[in-house]
Design an enzyme around this catalytic site. Structure first.
Site, mmCIF file in Angstrom:
data_model
loop_
_atom_site.group_PDB
_atom_site.id
_atom_site.type_symbol
_atom_site.label_atom_id
_atom_site.label_comp_id
_atom_site.label_asym_id
_atom_site.label_seq_id
_atom_site.Cartn_x
_atom_site.Cartn_y
_atom_site.Cartn_z
ATOM 1 N N GLU A 115 17.086 -25.339 -0.798
ATOM 2 C CA GLU A 115 18.409 -24.997 -1.299
ATOM 3 C C GLU A 115 19.344 -26.246 -1.160
ATOM 4 O O GLU A 115 20.133 -26.594 -2.177
ATOM 5 C CB GLU A 115 19.199 -23.707 -0.943
ATOM 6 C CG GLU A 115 18.236 -22.441 -0.977
ATOM 7 C CD GLU A 115 18.296 -21.886 -2.425
ATOM 8 O OE1 GLU A 115 19.077 -22.314 -3.319
ATOM 9 O OE2 GLU A 115 17.245 -21.230 -2.769
ATOM 10 N N SER A 498 11.735 42.328 8.415
ATOM 11 C CA SER A 498 11.141 42.993 9.412
ATOM 12 C C SER A 498 11.108 41.799 10.793
ATOM 13 O O SER A 498 10.870 42.466 11.916
ATOM 14 C CB SER A 498 9.798 43.437 9.299
ATOM 15 O OG SER A 498 9.849 44.580 8.428
#
Length: 816
Positions: A115, A498
């Site tokens: 870069e 239940s």
């Protein structure tokens, strides 16, 4: 005439004198040089003025570069299971910031080579490169492009927008210069290397290193560093996962740059190392799993973190969250739930193609119910009106509104990947849930936009597993799909059916008015306008011991016991077990139907109530977060949990566990749980019209619960029950969860006595009795002291109808 001649003569003399006074040639050159210097000075002054003016003009409202010192980059918050394995991530951008000191020099040099090789030589921008960019920009009609320095890239990515214009370029140069004056080169590199995009949603060198190579950035070699350094130029085009050849060429370029500039820029870098890296093959780590292991738990952690530190801090991320979840059990739980739901789909023929209703000749289809307006989360009947194979979308009439469903949401019912036209017919009817309402801003005059809906073809479910000793949640599955959303384990409110009965019986045992041997009538009764029946219809067993009543899940016995104890006491006891922590005003007034599980509960709270039985009667709140580490390394303080409390004594808890073991024994509704091959206690549950199917069971080591039902409260079908629908899922999970673990027994605490009783009366066997006896557990002091009537005596029937310990209601009914 004379005057004229004399005047001409004077003129000639004058001109002659002037010619004689002209300076020498070399003197004229100095004059021109002076003029040129003057002109250049003037131009320079103008240029300086222009530059100063431009700088002053474009410096208006520029961001302060000093803000970069306090800038906190969004990082990834990672969520770990109890073994330190990553099970989820929370992020805006996947990033883990590392200091420059931990970034290897070979990666730094590779990035510079790719870069900005002269990074350490310039003051923020390259003058020659800038001039070339200006010339190219003028020739290109104002589109200014050029190679930017790392400092300029930092400005563009962190302080300015990425637009390409002359004014933005000037601002970029100004800010680049200011950054160079404010920060050291190492500080600039640290900001840059932790910010840049490496593709696939990974930002910064640490995340890139983990994603591509499965290692920390400081563990990279030169070949890997050069490959990473080449990606930021074009993360999409140069990704080694999607375009390995392009990535390899880019790596070769980076290494070539390193070699060419080695002598002038970094002479200590080994030439042999560079050439060896050029020949090295590219080895990528396996791609990480896309699906998060425990999205339900991760979402709970995220919400907790927002409450503690705020949404902005969560957005910045960087936290480490350690959960109680066991990733292995979580996967086993989801697999078990999915397999169970798919088995239901097959049994109920919920497989494509889904067809329109068959009609007799001349018969019209029944119109769907019209609704005034849709609401997000609502469930509605819909009819298919259009299908599009190219987009994978299905358009439906949803109660008079247009909705669109995606095939991506029906993978469960479409394992072969059928297109819409083969998946479902036009005119087919299906339930849908609304995911999002239409955006009115997108509407046009011809047709309003559709709502976003999802076809809800089959039921959903939830599974929770808890360690009974410390209440750590080991697995939490909130639905079929492994994605954030509605977590049925913690957010659904469903009737427990239940599975609530053991809570009634636990209070009965604690009251000392009942024992497992107490006889209660399993016969029809009327309570006001309510006339409950047993699950198996008109089957009643008459006088029955409490243990047997729970094993066969008698409704009438549960109602009679709850009435005798007092429904307010039942509600208070259930609240102590953590079932209804909300204020009582948010619930309807209690009635006897609560004994049969009519009041809604959250699955995780019900599982934790059963964990109280398994833990010797001590209730503790369930929890899922173990530790949270902030980005600065400090541990956050977890809010104090609700204090534990003794709801039952160890002996009382042992008795209810013993009763629940009868449910899973031969003849009980949960007998299939015996396939586990271990001591197991549990209870099946089915709510009215089979809208909910449950099984909650436990061993000494682990308690787990499963719920199955439709989100819109539809019936699962007349043949469905907790034993048929939920128990197989629970069993599949527990078999794998406990595989390889030693078998253990439920411990018997002090305060328990075991007595031989007569099966029919629950009393001590008659002296002459032979057989029809069984062992029974009692709290000390509650065992029977009477002997049963002789089996051949007329007194037996009389005792069963008129017992000394009968409830007032039973005595009244018996007298009648």
């Amino acid at each position: 005439m004379g005057d004229r001649l004399s005047g001409m003569a004077w003129s000639r003399r004058t001109r002659s004198s002037f010619r004689l006074r002209t300076p020498p040639r070399h003197v004229g050159i100095f004059v021109w040089i002076a003029r040129l210097v003057l002109a250049l000075s003037l131009l320079s002054a103008i240029a300086v003025g222009v530059v100063v003016g431009l700088v002053a003009y474009y410096s208006r409202d520029l961001p302060d570069v000093k803000s970069l010192r306090n800038r906190v980059e969004p990082q990834t918050t990672r969520v770990f299971d109890r073994e330190g394995r990553v099970i989820g991530e929370i992020f805006i951008e996947r990033r883990t910031v590392v200091p420059i000191g931990r970034i290897p020099r070979i990666l730094v040099l590779s990035v510079l080579a790719a870069e900005d090789a002269d990074f350490y030589l310039h003051e923020g921008f390259d003058y020659a490169g800038l001039l070339r960019a200006v010339v190219r920009g003028i020739l290109a009609g104002g589109r200014f492009r050029g190679t930017s320095t790392i400092t300029q890239q930092l400005v563009k990515n962190m302080l300015l927008t990425p637009e390409r214009s002359f004014s933005r370029k000037i601002r970029e140069l100004i800010l680049a210069y200011r950054i160079e004056q404010e920060f050291t080169k190492e500080e600039i590199l640290e900001l840059y290397l932790n910010h840049i995009n490496f593709g696939h949603g990974r930002y910064g060198v640490q995340e890139a290193s983990r994603f591509y190579f499965g290692k920390n950035v400081w563990e990279l070699n030169l070949a890997e560093a050069a490959l990473l350094a080449g990606i930021p130029q074009s993360p999409t085009r140069l990704s080694p996962r999607t375009n390995p050849e392009a990535a390899k060429k880019r790596r070769a370029f980076v290494l070539k740059q390193l070699e060419e500039k080695r002598e002038t820029h970094w002479p200590d870098l080994s030439l042999e190392a560079i050439r060896a890296a050029s020949e090295a093959p590219i080895h990528l780590a396996p791609p990480p799993e896309v699906e998060q292991v425990a999205p339900e738990a991760v979402e709970i952690a995220r919400r907790w973190l927002v409450e503690q530190v705020g949404s902005e801090a969560v957005r910045r991320g960087g936290y480490r969250i350690e959960l109680t979840i066991d990733a292995d059990l979580q996967k086993i739980g989801r697999e078990a739930l999915r397999n169970g739901l798919r088995a239901y789909d097959q049994a109920h023929r919920l497989v494509p193609p889904f067809r329109r209703p068959e009609l007799r000749r001349g018969q019209r289809p029944r119109p769907i119910e019209r609704v005034p307006e849709l609401r997000v989360g609502g469930s509605y009947e819909a009819v298919v009106i259009a299908r599009d194979d190219s987009s994978g979308l299905i358009t439906l009439d949803v109660g008079g509104h247009r909705g669109v469903a995606s095939m991506d949401d029906v993978e469960r019912w479409n394992p072969k990947g059928l297109p819409p036209t083969r998946f479902i017919e036009e005119g087919a009817r299906v339930r849908v849930s609304v995911l999002a309402l239409p955006n009115e801003k997108e509407a046009d005059e011809s047709e309003p936009p559709p709502a976003r809906v999802r076809m809800e073809i089959g039921p959903q479910g939830a599974l929770v597993a808890i360690d009974p000793q410390n209440r750590e949640v080991l697995a939490m599955v909130g639905g079929y799909d492994a994605e954030p959303g509605f977590n049925r384990a913690t957010q659904a409110l469903r009737q427990p059916g239940s599975t609530f009965k053991p809570i009634v019986y636990a209070l009965a045992i604690q009251s000392r008015r009942y024992t497992p041997a107490t006889i209660v009538l399993d016969e029809p009764g009327v309570w006001g306008a309510w006339q409950p029946k047993n699950f198996d219809g008109d089957t009643y067993r008459g006088p029955i011991r409490l243990r047997e009543a729970l094993a066969v899940s008698s409704n009438l016995v549960a109602v009679r016991v709850a009435e005798d104890l007092g429904i307010d006491q039942v509600v208070e006891f259930a609240s102590r077990l953590g079932l209804w922590p909300r204020p009582a005003t948010s619930n309807p007034p209690p009635d006897l139907s609560i004994a049969l599980g009519s009041r809604e509960v959250r699955p995780i709270d019900l599982v934790n109530a059963y964990a109280t039985f398994d833990a010797g009667g001590i209730w503790e709140p369930w929890h899922i977060i173990r530790k949270v580490i902030a980005p600065d390394g400090k541990e956050l303080s977890l809010p104090p949990r609700e204090e534990s409390r003794a709801v039952l004594s160890p002996a009382e808890a042992h008795v209810i566990t013993s009763l629940l073991r009868s449910v899973t024994a031969p003849g009980g509704t949960g007998a299939r749980a015996q396939e586990l091959g271990r001591p197991v206690a549990g209870k099946t549950g089915t709510s009215n019209e089979a809208r909910d199917a449950w099984f909650i069971g436990y061993t000494p080591e682990l308690v787990a619960g499963v719920w199955v039902g439709y989100d819109d409260q539809r019936s699962l079908g007349p043949k469905e029950s907790g034993a048929r629908t939920a128990l197989p899922i629970w069993l599949s999970f527990m078999k794998k969860a406990l595989e390889g673990k030693p078998r253990s027994e439920f411990p018997r605490p002090e305060g328990i006595e075991v007595v031989i009783i007569d099966r029919q009366t629950g009393l001590l066997p008659a002296p002459s009795q032979r057989g029809n006896t069984t062992e029974e557990v009692f709290l000390e002091g509650t065992a029977p002291s009477e002997y049963a009537p002789d089996p051949n005596s007329a007194d037996l029937a009389a005792y069963l109808r008129f017992r000394p310990d009968a409830s007032p209601l039973e005595e009244k009914e018996a007298n009648e």
